[in-house]
Design an enzyme around this catalytic site. Structure first.
Site, mmCIF file in Angstrom:
data_model
loop_
_atom_site.group_PDB
_atom_site.id
_atom_site.type_symbol
_atom_site.label_atom_id
_atom_site.label_comp_id
_atom_site.label_asym_id
_atom_site.label_seq_id
_atom_site.Cartn_x
_atom_site.Cartn_y
_atom_site.Cartn_z
ATOM 1 N N LYS A 1 0.840 -1.205 0.000
ATOM 2 C CA LYS A 1 0.000 0.000 0.000
ATOM 3 C C LYS A 1 0.876 1.255 0.000
ATOM 4 C CE LYS A 1 -0.170 -0.654 4.948
ATOM 5 N NZ LYS A 1 -0.878 -1.256 6.077
ATOM 6 N N ARG B 1 -9.813 -0.761 15.244
ATOM 7 C CA ARG B 1 -9.615 0.003 14.030
ATOM 8 C C ARG B 1 -10.576 -0.597 13.021
ATOM 9 N NH1 ARG B 1 -3.737 0.598 11.151
ATOM 10 N NH2 ARG B 1 -4.299 -1.513 10.532
ATOM 11 N N TYR C 1 15.816 30.127 6.267
ATOM 12 C CA TYR C 1 14.642 30.782 6.848
ATOM 13 C C TYR C 1 14.831 31.014 8.341
ATOM 14 C CZ TYR C 1 11.700 30.206 2.714
ATOM 15 O OH TYR C 1 11.157 30.290 1.461
ATOM 16 N N MET D 1 11.309 24.059 1.422
ATOM 17 C CA MET D 1 10.442 23.182 0.632
ATOM 18 C C MET D 1 11.244 22.331 -0.353
ATOM 19 S SD MET D 1 7.197 24.138 -1.818
ATOM 20 C CE MET D 1 6.388 25.091 -0.549
HETATM 21 C C1 LIG Z 1 0.044 -2.126 6.651
HETATM 22 C C2 LIG Z 1 -0.463 -3.417 7.114
HETATM 23 C C3 LIG Z 1 0.409 -4.491 7.277
HETATM 24 C C4 LIG Z 1 1.914 -4.363 7.202
HETATM 25 O O1 LIG Z 1 2.375 -3.845 8.443
HETATM 26 P P1 LIG Z 1 3.931 -3.563 8.727
HETATM 27 O O2 LIG Z 1 3.938 -3.084 10.137
HETATM 28 O O3 LIG Z 1 4.354 -2.498 7.771
HETATM 29 O O4 LIG Z 1 4.660 -4.829 8.526
HETATM 30 C C5 LIG Z 1 -0.145 -5.728 7.560
HETATM 31 N N1 LIG Z 1 -1.484 -5.875 7.715
HETATM 32 C C6 LIG Z 1 -2.343 -4.844 7.612
HETATM 33 C C7 LIG Z 1 -3.796 -5.070 7.805
HETATM 34 C C8 LIG Z 1 -1.864 -3.580 7.318
HETATM 35 O O5 LIG Z 1 -2.719 -2.555 7.229
#
Ligand SMILES: *Cc1c(COP(=O)(O)O)cnc(C)c1O
Length: 355
Positions: free
Chosen positions: A45, A138, A254, A302
């Site tokens: 992701k 979550r 800055y 930046m």
């Molecule tokens: C992002 C994610 C992972 C990977 O987690 P890491 O801590 O980066 O290894 C695994 N499972 C879910 C559901 C995630 O959202």
């Protein structure tokens, strides 16, 4: 010839990420060994945690990874055709607006709520994954929802949950493990999956059938057990745009936060907070030119950073520097997490794989 954002060939880009494809694959192999009997997937992701998901997926699928996880359908669509036939799962599940895309793609949704389950069922069902929340609060069905009959009739590929505190020695890990086992015993699924990078380090109990590392693939050390095994993958490289002499007493950048105590040669490089090199690196970061370690001075701008050249360091316009980007060290210096240090890397780098 392929060109980058600016029309400049990637090899000539003044700003690049040097990506070690061998280290990426070795990190995955180590995580796969630590996963014991479980298959080892990969979380890609957020554009492969900032490295570029396509390059990551191509290398890991060639190494034997058969399961990839993205957050959104847009991320899935960008990878369609690049997974080498591996399975792609979408962690945010399906909204009504996603259904057309979801039905047209080979990727599967990870269903997180009763609404998502109903949506998937009423559009015809078919293979899907299911997330159960075992205490993180979550995403995911509650254990009660998951065992209520709601899931009857679904073809569940992977039943999964996610640990809140796997990077710590917390009692919550064992509690979530027990809660997940209890649900997994009652919900039929082809495979079960609990472990991210840190949970893989917790041992075989956490492996189940499939693991889902992200951070450690990309060089992050999720727990002490991985230190010495996981190799760095990402090195930002920038170029000196100008070298100037700053006389004693004059200030740099800055708000004039850095003042020369003596005459100093200062190199200005083409990197800034828009590239994920956040202001937290001001007066703390450093770059390497050959064996020289060159400190960042003053505020990060930046698109620009100033470096104080040590005496005897003959750096000049056009010289390339490696930005010191050890994730653990930079996290300690800046207060940013290694996740933020990776996923914040912006779109202006040419991503150059060394393999
Ligand atoms: C992002 C994610 C992972 C990977 O987690 P890491 O801590 O980066 O290894 C695994 N499972 C879910 C559901 C995630 O959202």
């Amino acid at each position: 010839m392929m060109t980058g954002l600016s029309g400049v060939a990637p090899g000539n880009s003044p700003l690049s990420l040097s990506l070690d494809g061998v280290a990426l694959v070795e990190n995955w192999r180590w995580l796969a060994r630590k996963s014991g009997g479980a298959a080892c997937g990969a979380a890609v992701k957020a554009d492969g945690y900032g490295l570029g998901a396509e390059g990551v997926v191509r290398r890991l699928s060639a190494a034997g990874c058969r399961d990839f996880f993205v957050a959104t359908w847009a991320e899935a669509a960008a990878l369609a055709g690049h997974t080498g036939g591996a399975r792609l799962a979408v962690l945010h599940g399906v909204r009504d607006a996603d259904m057309a895309l979801a039905r047209s793609m080979a990727a599967v949704p990870v269903l997180n709520s009763p609404e998502q389950v109903q949506r998937w069922k009423s559009s015809g069902g078919g293979e899907c994954d299911v997330m159960v929340d075992t205490g993180m609060n979550r995403l995911g069905l509650t254990p009660e929802e998951a065992t209520s009959g709601l899931l009857d009739g679904l073809a569940i590929g992977t039943l999964m949950s996610h640990l809140a505190s796997a990077d710590e020695d917390s009692a919550q890990n064992g509690e979530q493990l027990r809660a997940f086992r209890a649900v997994a015993d009652r919900v039929p699924a082809a495979r079960r999956s609990l472990a991210n990078s840190a949970a893989i380090c917790l041992g075989a109990d956490y492996g189940f059938d499939l693991t889902r590392p992200g951070l450690a693939l990309y060089g992050g050390i999720p727990r002490a057990e991985a230190a010495g095994w996981i190799r760095p993958v990402v090195t930002p490289q920038a170029e000196i745009l100008q070298v100037r002499n700053v006389p004693a007493g004059a200030c740099v950048g800055y708000n004039a936060t850095w003042q020369a105590q003596r005459d100093t040669r200062v190199a200005i490089i083409n990197l800034g907070y828009a590239d994920g090199y956040l202001r937290a690196f001001s007066d703390r970061g450093s770059a390497m030119l050959g064996d020289w370690s060159i400190p960042v001075i003053g505020r990060v701008s930046m698109d620009l950073v100033a470096l104080a050249l040590p005496d005897g360091c003959a750096a000049g316009e056009g010289d390339r520097v490696n930005i010191a980007y050890d994730l653990a060290e930079c996290a300690r210096l800046t207060g940013l997490s290694p996740y933020e240090l990776l996923t914040g890397l912006g779109q202006r780098y040419a991503r150059i794989w060394q393999d």
